[in-house]
Write an enzyme that holds these catalytic residues in place. Structure first.
Site, mmCIF file in Angstrom:
data_model
loop_
_atom_site.group_PDB
_atom_site.id
_atom_site.type_symbol
_atom_site.label_atom_id
_atom_site.label_comp_id
_atom_site.label_asym_id
_atom_site.label_seq_id
_atom_site.Cartn_x
_atom_site.Cartn_y
_atom_site.Cartn_z
ATOM 1 N N SER A 135 0.854 -1.180 0.000
ATOM 2 C CA SER A 135 0.000 0.000 0.000
ATOM 3 C C SER A 135 0.893 1.235 0.000
ATOM 4 O O SER A 135 1.773 1.362 0.846
ATOM 5 C CB SER A 135 -0.881 -0.038 1.250
ATOM 6 N N LYS A 182 -1.452 -0.898 -4.094
ATOM 7 C CA LYS A 182 -2.646 -0.105 -3.751
ATOM 8 C C LYS A 182 -2.224 1.344 -3.594
ATOM 9 O O LYS A 182 -1.270 1.647 -2.873
ATOM 10 C CB LYS A 182 -3.221 -0.681 -2.462
ATOM 11 N N LYS A 216 -3.183 5.066 -2.372
ATOM 12 C CA LYS A 216 -4.106 5.868 -1.570
ATOM 13 C C LYS A 216 -4.528 7.068 -2.408
ATOM 14 O O LYS A 216 -3.689 7.677 -3.093
ATOM 15 C CB LYS A 216 -3.384 6.361 -0.314
ATOM 16 N N ASP A 231 -7.443 3.138 -2.730
ATOM 17 C CA ASP A 231 -8.097 3.157 -1.424
ATOM 18 C C ASP A 231 -8.356 4.615 -1.032
ATOM 19 O O ASP A 231 -7.417 5.410 -0.938
ATOM 20 C CB ASP A 231 -7.187 2.491 -0.382
ATOM 21 N N GLU A 244 -11.385 0.820 -2.968
ATOM 22 C CA GLU A 244 -11.637 0.452 -1.576
ATOM 23 C C GLU A 244 -12.206 1.637 -0.796
ATOM 24 O O GLU A 244 -11.698 2.757 -0.878
ATOM 25 C CB GLU A 244 -10.302 -0.001 -0.956
ATOM 26 N N ASP A 263 -13.839 -1.749 3.672
ATOM 27 C CA ASP A 263 -12.916 -1.933 4.792
ATOM 28 C C ASP A 263 -13.609 -1.372 6.043
ATOM 29 O O ASP A 263 -14.277 -2.115 6.781
ATOM 30 C CB ASP A 263 -11.600 -1.196 4.457
ATOM 31 N N LYS A 310 -9.719 -7.188 8.361
ATOM 32 C CA LYS A 310 -8.699 -6.830 9.355
ATOM 33 C C LYS A 310 -9.216 -7.351 10.685
ATOM 34 O O LYS A 310 -10.291 -6.934 11.128
ATOM 35 C CB LYS A 310 -8.549 -5.307 9.456
ATOM 36 N N GLY A 314 -4.009 -4.374 6.246
ATOM 37 C CA GLY A 314 -2.884 -4.133 7.147
ATOM 38 C C GLY A 314 -3.034 -2.787 7.807
ATOM 39 O O GLY A 314 -3.731 -1.896 7.299
#
Ligand code: NPG
Length: 370
Positions: free
Chosen positions: A136, A162, A164, A189, A214, A239, A263, A291
């Site tokens: 990420s 991934k 952000k 995300d 996400e 998430d 998670k 994570g």
């Protein structure tokens, strides 16, 4: 059944290799609570996934510390002989606070499994001994830096990157990364930074063949996500919105997402994480392991969870070196094929190195059963 004699709370801090910026804040250190549970037969370790601020969820280190010290640990001592799997009931008198509850539960489970000589992955029902690694990437100041970081991670072998995103730093940045890496597994995300008014942004992202987008919308929403999912081609993954297996069921039924990030801390511990996994597996919804920039203690826990059969997408499980110059456990390495070994020793299979632990501890408190 075992009796927990003592609980040690420890606040630790480790510098991150590079700052990690999300749509809700930036971290330059990893500061978290570690719990050590002492039973008659063994000791167990767990890491709380809360951070210094209540930005990802309502939980944060100082709040979790008080909750563990003043409510959860006393309830655990009071319960006498316990099994980790029963702690959900023991802690039910406290509303919410899944990360704090998960920490104590996991520490007791680790002690239990170490006493019985069983690995966490085997206990959970794992069907693999290696898992696929993703990485990420926080929001860097410039697109050039983003391209450099992504290129570096792909060269190391990560199977999915991934990115952000946040409003204003989304479509153009993703376009640049996709152009430079036409075949890479990419996802984005948003950490809840958008609203349904931004549907055009997500339509624009549809062009880049992303594995998923996400948590685009509000952290506590399912209905708006279902509306968004109907408007876009890319799979929505949830998430923050999934805090239990019941939420996962509801999200799937409503069509709020087609993929779920699991998670264990966010859902209140490994037993509930397994139930989320089971609910998704039963309905054919792929899951992957999220994570929270964990140290080696939390990473070992995530690796065991990610080895369950429904985890069919690479997790946010990266090599220790992606986060820390010097982790508190022996470092986890990724093979060049983008996979990592699941610990096979009893419990989570790793312990903190005493010298390193001492060096990064800010505060310790030991609670004893009367
Ligand atoms: O590799 O552990 C990792 C980081 C994965 O992006 C990641 N985590 O929103 O999922 C998230 C984000 C996060 C990190 C959230 C830290 C909260 C704290």
């Amino acid at each position: 059944m075992t009796v927990v004699r003592a609980i040690e709370l420890r606040l630790i801090t480790l510098p991150l290799v590079r700052p990690f910026r999300t749509s809700f804040g930036q971290e330059t250190e990893k500061t978290c609570i570690l719990v050590r549970a002492e039973t008659d037969d063994a000791e167990g370790w767990a890491e709380c996934v809360a951070g210094p601020d209540p930005g990802f969820s309502e939980e944060f280190n100082e709040g979790a510390w008080l909750l563990l010290r003043d409510f959860l640990a006393p309830a655990l001592f009071e319960a006498g002989e316990v099994r980790a799997q029963d702690l959900g009931d023991v802690f039910a008198f406290v509303r919410g606070n899944p990360m704090a509850k998960a920490t104590l539960m996991n520490a007791v489970l680790d002690a239990e499994l170490r006493a019985g000589g069983q690995a966490l992955a085997a206990y959970l029902g794992a069907d693999k001994d290696r898992v696929e690694c993703g990485v990420s990437v926080g929001i860097p100041p410039s697109t050039e830096q983003l391209l450099e970081q992504v290129g570096g991670y792909l060269a190391e072998g990560y199977r999915r990157v991934k990115l952000k995103i946040r409003p204003g730093l989304d479509v153009d940045r993703v376009a640049a990364v996709r152009e430079a890496n036409p075949a890479a597994g990419l996802s984005v995300d948003a950490n809840a930074a958008y609203s349904l008014d931004d549907v055009e942004t997500f339509r624009a992202l549809d062009r880049f063949d992303l594995l998923m987008v996400e948590q685009p919308l509000h952290h506590d929403d399912l209905v708006q996500h279902a509306k968004l999912q109907r408007e876009i081609r890319t799979d929505v993954c949830l998430d923050e919105s999934i805090r239990s297996a019941a939420h996962a069921d509801a999200a799937i039924e409503l069509g709020s997402c087609r993929i779920v990030n699991v998670k264990q801390g966010r859902v209140g511990g490994l037993p509930e994480a397994k139930r989320v996994h089971d609910a998704c597996l039963a309905r054919g919804v792929p899951v992957w392991c999220g994570g929270m920039l964990e140290t080696g203690i939390g990473r070992a826990t995530n690796l065991a969870l990610a080895a369950l059969p429904g985890f069919v997408l690479p997790g946010d499980i990266s090599a220790s070196g992606r986060y820390f110059h010097d982790d508190i456990t022996e470092p986890f390495h990724m093979d060049p094929d983008g996979t990592m070994a699941v610990p096979a020793g009893p419990g989570i299979g790793v312990e903190p190195r005493p010298d390193r632990l001492a060096g990064c501890t800010l505060r310790t408190e030991v609670l004893k059963k009367q």
